[in-house]
Design a protein around this motif. Structure first.
Motif, PDB file in Angstrom:
ATOM      1  N   ARG A 283      19.929   2.054   8.489  1.00 17.82           N
ATOM      2  CA  ARG A 283      18.495   2.341   8.545  1.00 17.82           C
ATOM      3  C   ARG A 283      18.223   3.845   8.559  1.00 17.82           C
ATOM      4  O   ARG A 283      17.265   4.314   7.952  1.00 17.82           O
ATOM      5  CB  ARG A 283      17.870   1.657   9.748  1.00 17.82           C
TER       6      ARG A 283
ATOM      7  N   THR B 147      27.055   0.378  11.185  1.00 13.17           N
ATOM      8  CA  THR B 147      26.086  -0.290  12.051  1.00 13.17           C
ATOM      9  C   THR B 147      24.729  -0.362  11.351  1.00 13.17           C
ATOM     10  O   THR B 147      24.444   0.390  10.421  1.00 13.17           O
ATOM     11  CB  THR B 147      25.906   0.462  13.379  1.00 13.17           C
ATOM     12  N   LYS B 148      23.892  -1.263  11.850  1.00 11.95           N
ATOM     13  CA  LYS B 148      22.552  -1.419  11.306  1.00 11.95           C
ATOM     14  C   LYS B 148      21.740  -0.136  11.480  1.00 11.95           C
ATOM     15  O   LYS B 148      20.995   0.263  10.585  1.00 11.95           O
ATOM     16  CB  LYS B 148      21.859  -2.580  12.012  1.00 11.95           C
ATOM     17  N   ASP B 149      21.900   0.513  12.617  1.00 12.10           N
ATOM     18  CA  ASP B 149      21.178   1.763  12.876  1.00 12.10           C
ATOM     19  C   ASP B 149      21.568   2.853  11.876  1.00 12.10           C
ATOM     20  O   ASP B 149      20.726   3.614  11.413  1.00 12.10           O
ATOM     21  CB  ASP B 149      21.417   2.259  14.299  1.00 12.10           C
ATOM     22  N   THR B 150      22.855   2.916  11.542  1.00  8.96           N
ATOM     23  CA  THR B 150      23.329   3.911  10.582  1.00  8.96           C
ATOM     24  C   THR B 150      22.714   3.668   9.211  1.00  8.96           C
ATOM     25  O   THR B 150      22.229   4.596   8.569  1.00  8.96           O
ATOM     26  CB  THR B 150      24.863   3.884  10.473  1.00  8.96           C
TER      27      THR B 150
END
Length: 35
Positions: free
Chosen positions: A18, A13-16
């Motif tokens: 980042r 995921t994008k959060d991971t």
């Protein structure tokens, strides 16, 4: 490689991504204001 391409290739995921960048686990190359 763009973050979207990285996410699809590594099934994450994008959060991971980042979080990993923030923690210093990934060091993306910066081009101007973009990574």
């Amino acid at each position: 490689m763009l973050i979207g391409e990285f996410i699809q290739k590594h099934q994450t995921t994008k959060d991971t991504v980042r979080f990993y960048v923030q923690e210093g686990l990934l060091t993306p190359v910066r081009r101007g204001r973009n990574y």
